[in-house]
Design a protein around this motif. Structure first.
Motif, PDB file in Angstrom:
ATOM      1  N   LEU A   1     -10.885  53.227  19.522  1.00  0.00           N
ATOM      2  CA  LEU A   1     -11.997  53.084  19.752  1.00  0.00           C
ATOM      3  C   LEU A   1     -12.436  51.612  19.186  1.00  0.00           C
ATOM      4  N   VAL A   2     -11.611  50.811  18.633  1.00  0.00           N
ATOM      5  CA  VAL A   2     -12.008  48.933  18.297  1.00  0.00           C
ATOM      6  C   VAL A   2     -11.872  48.398  19.735  1.00  0.00           C
ATOM      7  N   GLU A   3     -10.762  48.876  20.855  1.00  0.00           N
ATOM      8  CA  GLU A   3     -10.907  47.803  21.698  1.00  0.00           C
ATOM      9  C   GLU A   3     -11.959  48.324  22.753  1.00  0.00           C
ATOM     10  N   ARG A   4     -12.803  49.580  22.596  1.00  0.00           N
ATOM     11  CA  ARG A   4     -13.968  49.274  23.105  1.00  0.00           C
ATOM     12  C   ARG A   4     -15.295  49.353  22.623  1.00  0.00           C
ATOM     13  N   LEU A   5     -15.022  48.892  21.291  1.00  0.00           N
ATOM     14  CA  LEU A   5     -15.907  48.873  20.751  1.00  0.00           C
ATOM     15  C   LEU A   5     -16.195  46.859  21.554  1.00  0.00           C
TER      16      LEU A   5
END
Length: 138
Positions: free
Chosen positions: A14-18
């Protein structure tokens, strides 16, 4: 990102995608935020603190995201913690914390807590509520 993708991703994903979706200038703005501000007997955080961990050792992820370990905690903490992140119908004062998130995004009711000397008061969109100075009265 749709809801299904959000639910499927673990925290690191999620951190990477955001990081891919949120513009750099927005990330820079958010990175400049302080996770913990202490003034006198109060500590101001977004979500809460991890009970049993000294304030100076708190993790940013807890200060921004913690819920149950903090909300369910009944013992004293190093400071009176003022927090949001968990929406309640009204301000939620406890012996060791004050929750002030009244869900402005959904309710239209934005709440702020004023503290000066022994006086405390609440400000909400369209109203001002005065307290006796005891946070238990909020």
């Amino acid at each position: 990102m749709d809801a299904a993708e959000y639910e499927r991703l673990d925290y690191e994903e999620l951190v990477e995608r955001l990081g891919q979706l949120v513009p750099a200038r927005h990330r820079t703005f958010l990175d400049a935020f302080e996770d913990l501000i202490t003034i006198g007997d109060y500590a101001f955080v977004h979500a809460g603190v991890r009970p049993g961990t000294p304030l100076e050792d708190q993790r940013s992820s807890d200060l921004r995201w913690i819920r149950d370990p903090f909300l369910d905690h009944r013992g004293p903490l190093a400071k009176m913690i003022v927090h949001g992140h968990t929406v309640t119908e009204a301000v939620d004062p406890k012996a060791h914390r004050i929750g002030i998130d009244t869900g402005a995004y959904a309710t239209g009711r934005l709440t702020a807590l004023g503290l000066e000397g022994d006086q405390t008061w609440l400000l909400q969109t369209g109203s001002a509520i005065t307290s006796s100075g005891n946070t238990a009265d909020l």
